[in-house]
Design an enzyme around this catalytic site. Structure first.
Site, PDB file in Angstrom:
ATOM      1  N   TYR A  86      35.012  41.303  30.710  1.00 19.98           N
ATOM      2  CA  TYR A  86      35.898  40.739  29.684  1.00 19.98           C
ATOM      3  C   TYR A  86      35.140  40.365  28.413  1.00 19.98           C
ATOM      4  O   TYR A  86      35.739  40.162  27.358  1.00 19.98           O
ATOM      5  CB  TYR A  86      36.653  39.507  30.206  1.00 19.98           C
ATOM      6  CG  TYR A  86      37.647  39.810  31.312  1.00 19.98           C
ATOM      7  CD1 TYR A  86      38.000  41.113  31.628  1.00 19.98           C
ATOM      8  CD2 TYR A  86      38.233  38.784  32.041  1.00 19.98           C
ATOM      9  CE1 TYR A  86      38.896  41.387  32.644  1.00 19.98           C
ATOM     10  CE2 TYR A  86      39.133  39.052  33.053  1.00 19.98           C
ATOM     11  CZ  TYR A  86      39.458  40.355  33.346  1.00 19.98           C
ATOM     12  OH  TYR A  86      40.349  40.621  34.355  1.00 19.98           O
ATOM     13  N   ASP A  90      39.709  37.001  38.654  1.00 17.39           N
ATOM     14  CA  ASP A  90      41.005  37.002  37.983  1.00 17.39           C
ATOM     15  C   ASP A  90      42.056  37.593  38.928  1.00 17.39           C
ATOM     16  O   ASP A  90      43.131  37.018  39.161  1.00 17.39           O
ATOM     17  CB  ASP A  90      40.879  37.857  36.711  1.00 17.39           C
ATOM     18  CG  ASP A  90      42.078  37.760  35.796  1.00 17.39           C
ATOM     19  OD1 ASP A  90      42.965  36.944  36.081  1.00 17.39           O
ATOM     20  OD2 ASP A  90      42.137  38.507  34.812  1.00 17.39           O
ATOM     21  N   ASP A 100      37.024  44.671  47.968  1.00 18.93           N
ATOM     22  CA  ASP A 100      38.200  45.347  48.543  1.00 18.93           C
ATOM     23  C   ASP A 100      38.554  44.743  49.899  1.00 18.93           C
ATOM     24  O   ASP A 100      39.725  44.534  50.229  1.00 18.93           O
ATOM     25  CB  ASP A 100      38.001  46.868  48.619  1.00 18.93           C
ATOM     26  CG  ASP A 100      36.566  47.287  48.894  1.00 18.93           C
ATOM     27  OD1 ASP A 100      35.701  46.406  49.022  1.00 18.93           O
ATOM     28  OD2 ASP A 100      36.309  48.502  49.003  1.00 18.93           O
ATOM     29  N   ASP A 118      44.978  35.503  41.590  1.00 20.28           N
ATOM     30  CA  ASP A 118      46.434  35.727  41.475  1.00 20.28           C
ATOM     31  C   ASP A 118      46.998  36.165  42.826  1.00 20.28           C
ATOM     32  O   ASP A 118      48.089  35.740  43.228  1.00 20.28           O
ATOM     33  CB  ASP A 118      46.742  36.791  40.417  1.00 20.28           C
ATOM     34  CG  ASP A 118      46.978  36.178  39.040  1.00 20.28           C
ATOM     35  OD1 ASP A 118      46.541  35.033  38.847  1.00 20.28           O
ATOM     36  OD2 ASP A 118      47.585  36.830  38.185  1.00 20.28           O
ATOM     37  N   LYS A 158      30.794  43.940  44.807  1.00 20.14           N
ATOM     38  CA  LYS A 158      30.992  45.361  45.090  1.00 20.14           C
ATOM     39  C   LYS A 158      29.593  45.995  45.062  1.00 20.14           C
ATOM     40  O   LYS A 158      29.305  46.917  44.291  1.00 20.14           O
ATOM     41  CB  LYS A 158      31.934  45.953  44.021  1.00 20.14           C
ATOM     42  CG  LYS A 158      32.374  47.377  44.282  1.00 20.14           C
ATOM     43  CD  LYS A 158      33.392  47.510  45.391  1.00 20.14           C
ATOM     44  CE  LYS A 158      33.754  48.966  45.631  1.00 20.14           C
ATOM     45  NZ  LYS A 158      34.519  49.179  46.861  1.00 20.14           N
TER      46      LYS A 158
END
Ligand code: NAD
Length: 356
Positions: free
Chosen positions: A142, A247, A223, A251, A191
């Site tokens: 970001y 992020d 994952d 959620d 990851k």
């Protein structure tokens, strides 16, 4: 105690939910003999409309000079076509960066009263979900360089995801320290089978883990984490991860609790200054209707008292009041169940304030 709070109501339901949190803070001030001084600053779309920028320099200074910042939400369809440099979200990224808010704490709690609202089966939810996601907030993709260019006659977009060792180490410390105060269990999400940033992340976390032998530490791929949050969420205590993974996962986790409207968050710096906000957006579909759930914002105010002002009893009082109101069967539309009392946004704020 006297504290200066800069309030950023923002767009959509932002002003409605923030007003309820202020109502609750005023009641805390009265009950515990504190005074809170509020300075209101425009942020997001409303600031673009007034000043042509999502936050003014003066507004930013008011955030920096406060003891703490309370935010509603920014954005909405009206500003979706603004140029990238003046998009509403730009202000949030700027405040996070300017205030050095590198650690985002997102508790995910399924209140027992709302167990039926969780999309998960009772046997998976068990005695309730209580986990905390610690998300790195000022690094990664970001904040990396981005560009769109023409290559061989077609457009190619690139977003770079940089992480330095010191950025990983400081968020790691927040996560280990937080785990020490909770269930002493920490899972670091990455990851590392694909990304270099994740391999550096993992190496740094392993070094820190040696300093915290009491914390039961594990690595987990992002994952697999997405799957485990649905399959067996009660296995987690604290999760730490980089900006974009955090992020998305937070959620996902918020949905386990029935409504995104219940979830608070804290963004912390290395000092006591923090920014506190619900995790949801500006919900333009329900803005101005007095039906939004203000509990996520009210619980964010409780986190502000706990983390920035060291007012644990006051924060406990807010959380107990929310519990009491839920026990009484009061529900905003998003968490409404059969046989419960339909409660508006402002009524919810009144009730929580009254129960303190
Ligand atoms: P959203 O979180 O605003 O809404 C998603 C859904 O959840 C909607 O149906 C909404 O009505 C509902 N909802 C959200 N908060 C609620 C509450 N307190 N009570 C009851 N229902 C609630 O996400 P979105 O629709 O994807 O985004 C809307 C706008 O918000 C966009 O402009 C987006 O960029 C912005 N946004 C801002 C933030 C922020 O300010 N931190 C975060 C996410 C999205």
């Amino acid at each position: 105690m006297n504290k200066k709070i800069t309030v950023l109501p923002g767009d959509g339901i932002g002003p409605e939910i923030v007003a309820e949190a202020i109502k609750v803070l005023d009641r805390v001030a009265e009950k515990f003999d504190h005074s809170f001084d509020y300075t209101y600053v425009d942020i997001g779309g409303c600031s673009i409309d007034k000043f042509g920028t999502p936050i003014t320099d003066e507004g930013m200074e008011k955030c920096k000079s406060a003891d703490s910042v309370l935010l509603g939400a920014v954005g909405g369809p009206k500003w979706d076509t603004c140029p990238p440099a003046i998009r509403p979200e730009k202000a949030l990224l700027a405040v996070r960066k300017e205030l050095g808010l590198f650690a985002n704490l997102r508790p995910t709690r399924l209140f027992p009263q709302l167990a039926d609202a969780s999309p998960l089966k009772k046997e998976i939810v068990g005695n309730g979900i209580d986990l905390l996601i610690v998300r790195e907030l000022t690094g990664g993709v970001y904040f990396g360089e981005r560009r769109t260019e023409e290559v061989n006659g077609e457009l190619v977009a690139t977003d770079i995801m940089p992480y330095s060792e010191h950025e990983i180490e400081r968020i790691g410390r927040v996560a280990f320290e937080t785990a020490m105060k909770r269930g002493k269990k920490l899972a670091s999400v990455d990851k590392a089978n694909v990304l270099d940033t994740s391999r550096l992340w993992r190496k740094t976390m392993h070094r820190l883990a040696e300093e915290y032998p009491e914390v039961e530490y594990s690595d987990i791929l992002v994952d697999n984490t997405a799957m485990q949050l649905i399959k067996n969420p009660t296995q987690f205590d604290v999760l730490v991860t980089e900006n974009m993974f955090g992020d998305i996962l937070s959620d996902e986790a918020s949905m386990l609790t029935g409504s995104i409207g219940m979830m608070p968050s804290a963004s912390l710096s290395s000092g006591t200054l923090g920014m506190y906000e619900p995790i949801h957006g500006s919900a333009p579909d329900i803005a101005g209707m007095n039906i939004a759930n203000p509990i996520g914002t009210i619980l964010s105010a409780a986190m502000m008292l706990r983390y920035s002002f060291d007012m644990a009893a006051e924060a406990d009082a807010i959380e107990a009041a929310v519990n009491a109101v839920l026990d009484e069967g009061c529900r905003t539309g998003d968490i409404m169940q059969e046989g419960m009392k339909k409660t508006s946004c402002s009524e919810m704020g009144d009730l929580v304030a009254e129960r303190i």
